[in-house]
Design a protein around this motif. Structure first.
Motif, PDB file in Angstrom:
ATOM      1  N   ARG A  15       0.841  -1.208   0.000  1.00  0.00           N
ATOM      2  CA  ARG A  15       0.000   0.000   0.000  1.00  0.00           C
ATOM      3  C   ARG A  15       0.871   1.251   0.000  1.00  0.00           C
ATOM      4  N   THR A  16       1.953   1.220   0.752  1.00  0.00           N
ATOM      5  CA  THR A  16       2.869   2.355   0.783  1.00  0.00           C
ATOM      6  C   THR A  16       3.503   2.563  -0.594  1.00  0.00           C
ATOM      7  N   LEU A  17       3.905   1.473  -1.231  1.00  0.00           N
ATOM      8  CA  LEU A  17       4.477   1.559  -2.577  1.00  0.00           C
ATOM      9  C   LEU A  17       3.482   2.186  -3.547  1.00  0.00           C
ATOM     10  N   LEU A  18       2.242   1.756  -3.496  1.00  0.00           N
ATOM     11  CA  LEU A  18       1.238   2.280  -4.413  1.00  0.00           C
ATOM     12  C   LEU A  18       0.884   3.737  -4.092  1.00  0.00           C
ATOM     13  N   ALA A  19       0.991   4.128  -2.826  1.00  0.00           N
ATOM     14  CA  ALA A  19       0.806   5.546  -2.485  1.00  0.00           C
ATOM     15  C   ALA A  19       1.929   6.384  -3.103  1.00  0.00           C
ATOM     16  N   TRP A  20       3.144   5.863  -3.063  1.00  0.00           N
ATOM     17  CA  TRP A  20       4.252   6.557  -3.715  1.00  0.00           C
ATOM     18  C   TRP A  20       4.052   6.596  -5.225  1.00  0.00           C
ATOM     19  N   ASN A  21       3.448   5.559  -5.789  1.00  0.00           N
ATOM     20  CA  ASN A  21       3.167   5.533  -7.221  1.00  0.00           C
ATOM     21  C   ASN A  21       2.211   6.665  -7.575  1.00  0.00           C
ATOM     22  N   ARG A  22       1.160   6.825  -6.781  1.00  0.00           N
ATOM     23  CA  ARG A  22       0.208   7.917  -7.029  1.00  0.00           C
ATOM     24  C   ARG A  22       0.879   9.277  -6.870  1.00  0.00           C
TER      25      ARG A  22
END
Length: 123
Positions: A15-22
């Motif tokens: 989830r943290t990785l995908l938040a950084w993606n956004r």
């Protein structure tokens, strides 16, 4: 090595990785808008004569795009480091956690490519 033995650790990291993606995508998009807005302002002000090659808006927009690309790459690298600390009990059978990391790497490559194309077109 993690000793939690809980797959929620992986999902929290993802989830943290995908938040950084956004965040990376937002920075790249904002940079593109700033760069294009600067170009629009130059076109709407014909009294200034010739277009300035490197306007402040162009440089600022390019920096935002580059920053977004770097954020995507660094977050993918950090996620790979987290994956290396997890044991087999923390990754569900058949689950492929590197797909999210691949998405960030692709965003980084495309963002840096966009910056290169804009720089090439501005010369």
């Amino acid at each position: 090595m993690s000793d939690l033995q809980d797959p929620r650790v992986l999902f929290a990291a993802e989830r943290t990785l995908l938040a950084w993606n956004r965040t990376s995508l937002g920075l790249i998009a904002f940079g593109f808008v700033v760069e294009r807005a600067g170009l629009l302002m130059q076109v709407l002000q014909p009294e200034q004569g010739a277009l300035v090659t490197l306007s402040p808006a162009f440089i600022l927009g390019l920096l935002f795009i580059l920053f977004g690309g770097v954020c995507a790459m660094v977050s993918a690298w950090q996620f790979s480091r987290v994956l290396n600390t997890l044991n087999d009990n923390e990754i569900p059978p058949g689950y492929r956690p590197r797909w999210g990391m691949l998405a960030n790497v692709i965003v980084a490559i495309l963002g840096l490519s966009l910056a290169a194309v804009l720089l090439h077109l501005h010369q």
